[in-house]
Write an enzyme that holds these catalytic residues in place. Structure first.
Site, PDB file in Angstrom:
ATOM      1  N   ASP A 281      -8.219   5.125   4.229  1.00 45.44           N
ATOM      2  CA  ASP A 281      -8.299   3.954   3.334  1.00 45.44           C
ATOM      3  C   ASP A 281      -9.241   3.057   3.128  1.00 45.44           C
ATOM      4  O   ASP A 281      -9.351   2.668   2.195  1.00 45.44           O
ATOM      5  CB  ASP A 281      -6.848   3.032   4.191  1.00 45.44           C
ATOM      6  CG  ASP A 281      -6.319   2.124   3.250  1.00 45.44           C
ATOM      7  OD1 ASP A 281      -5.566   2.639   2.160  1.00 45.44           O
ATOM      8  OD2 ASP A 281      -6.449   0.952   3.230  1.00 45.44           O
TER       9      ASP A 281
ATOM     10  N   CYS B 105      -9.946  -5.343   0.367  1.00 43.95           N
ATOM     11  CA  CYS B 105     -11.180  -4.417   0.349  1.00 43.95           C
ATOM     12  C   CYS B 105     -12.012  -4.681  -0.845  1.00 43.95           C
ATOM     13  O   CYS B 105     -11.917  -5.358  -1.809  1.00 43.95           O
ATOM     14  CB  CYS B 105     -10.658  -2.907   0.415  1.00 43.95           C
ATOM     15  SG  CYS B 105      -9.823  -2.502  -1.235  1.00 43.95           S
TER      16      CYS B 105
ATOM     17  N   CYS C 201      -9.951  -4.001  -4.352  1.00 45.87           N
ATOM     18  CA  CYS C 201      -9.111  -5.318  -4.511  1.00 45.87           C
ATOM     19  C   CYS C 201      -9.980  -6.551  -4.829  1.00 45.87           C
ATOM     20  O   CYS C 201      -9.476  -7.169  -5.589  1.00 45.87           O
ATOM     21  CB  CYS C 201      -8.113  -5.105  -3.512  1.00 45.87           C
ATOM     22  SG  CYS C 201      -7.034  -3.756  -3.451  1.00 45.87           S
TER      23      CYS C 201
ATOM     24  N   GLU D  11      -2.695  -4.987  -3.230  1.00 47.22           N
ATOM     25  CA  GLU D  11      -2.882  -5.941  -4.125  1.00 47.22           C
ATOM     26  C   GLU D  11      -2.662  -5.297  -5.385  1.00 47.22           C
ATOM     27  O   GLU D  11      -2.246  -5.982  -6.474  1.00 47.22           O
ATOM     28  CB  GLU D  11      -4.349  -6.403  -3.839  1.00 47.22           C
ATOM     29  CG  GLU D  11      -4.501  -7.254  -2.644  1.00 47.22           C
ATOM     30  CD  GLU D  11      -5.130  -6.214  -1.359  1.00 47.22           C
ATOM     31  OE1 GLU D  11      -5.508  -6.856  -0.609  1.00 47.22           O
ATOM     32  OE2 GLU D  11      -4.863  -5.038  -1.497  1.00 47.22           O
TER      33      GLU D  11
ATOM     34  N   HIS E 184      -3.315   0.313  -3.624  1.00 45.72           N
ATOM     35  CA  HIS E 184      -3.423  -0.550  -2.349  1.00 45.72           C
ATOM     36  C   HIS E 184      -2.355  -1.864  -2.699  1.00 45.72           C
ATOM     37  O   HIS E 184      -1.653  -1.899  -3.732  1.00 45.72           O
ATOM     38  CB  HIS E 184      -4.637  -1.262  -2.692  1.00 45.72           C
ATOM     39  CG  HIS E 184      -5.941  -0.209  -2.011  1.00 45.72           C
ATOM     40  ND1 HIS E 184      -6.638  -0.621  -1.336  1.00 45.72           N
ATOM     41  CD2 HIS E 184      -5.980   0.957  -2.237  1.00 45.72           C
ATOM     42  CE1 HIS E 184      -7.738   0.217  -1.132  1.00 45.72           C
ATOM     43  NE2 HIS E 184      -7.363   1.367  -1.797  1.00 45.72           N
TER      44      HIS E 184
ATOM     45  N   ASN F 211       0.876  -1.267  -0.181  1.00 43.11           N
ATOM     46  CA  ASN F 211       0.127  -0.109  -0.088  1.00 43.11           C
ATOM     47  C   ASN F 211       0.802   1.241  -0.136  1.00 43.11           C
ATOM     48  O   ASN F 211       1.731   1.424   0.757  1.00 43.11           O
ATOM     49  CB  ASN F 211      -0.915  -0.148   1.366  1.00 43.11           C
ATOM     50  CG  ASN F 211      -1.936   1.096   1.185  1.00 43.11           C
ATOM     51  OD1 ASN F 211      -1.715   2.210   1.167  1.00 43.11           O
ATOM     52  ND2 ASN F 211      -3.314   0.546   1.351  1.00 43.11           N
TER      53      ASN F 211
END
Length: 151
Positions: free
Chosen positions: A147, A84, A87, A59, A57, A46
């Site tokens: 975030d 999240c 992602c 990922e 992020h 991140n």
């Protein structure tokens, strides 16, 4: 394909990335994209704070660094935290076959939705991941809420 993947060994790459992010002043979330034969395709962390870019992020950083792949069904996204919605959407969009999650205690993300849509999700409930992000959230609740899109 790896016969019996050592998911904890794969997670170590993501944890290392999370620590890099924390050392840079960012949120400690790391990820790695592996082919199911064990090859590391890309890893990242991140970098929302570091780059002032809300789309970086862990990922997405790992995914971008992996570069173009012919297909993603035989890949594993390994991440220190449950993905999240953003992602999770990436995982579904590109049909990533397996997601290995370091922890979902601090944030559940979209893992139930991923499972409902046929993605294999392995939650390792890793104490290092739980503690690293939990400590960060306690110290920086406003950054964490930003975030994950919370007020």
């Amino acid at each position: 394909m790896i016969e019996t993947p050592d998911y904890r060994a794969l997670l170590a790459t993501a944890v290392e990335e999370a620590r890099k992010g924390l050392a840079e002043g960012g949120i400690p979330i790391g990820a790695a994209l592996y082919h199911d034969d064990g090859r590391l395709l890309g890893c990242g962390h991140n970098r929302r704070i570091q780059e002032n870019d809300p789309s970086v992020h862990g990922e997405t950083d790992a995914f971008r660094k992996a570069g173009r792949q012919r297909r993603y069904r035989d890949t594993l996204m390994v991440t220190t935290l449950a993905p999240c919605w953003y992602c999770s959407g990436l995982v579904r969009q590109f049909n990533i076959g397996t997601v290995v999650v370091g922890e979902s205690v601090n944030f559940r993300g979209g893992i139930d939705w991923l499972r409902e849509n046929g993605v294999k999700v392995i939650d390792l409930e890793d104490a290092t991941c739980i503690r690293m992000l939990g400590d960060y959230i306690a110290a920086h609740p406003d950054v964490w809420n930003e975030d994950i899109g919370e007020d």
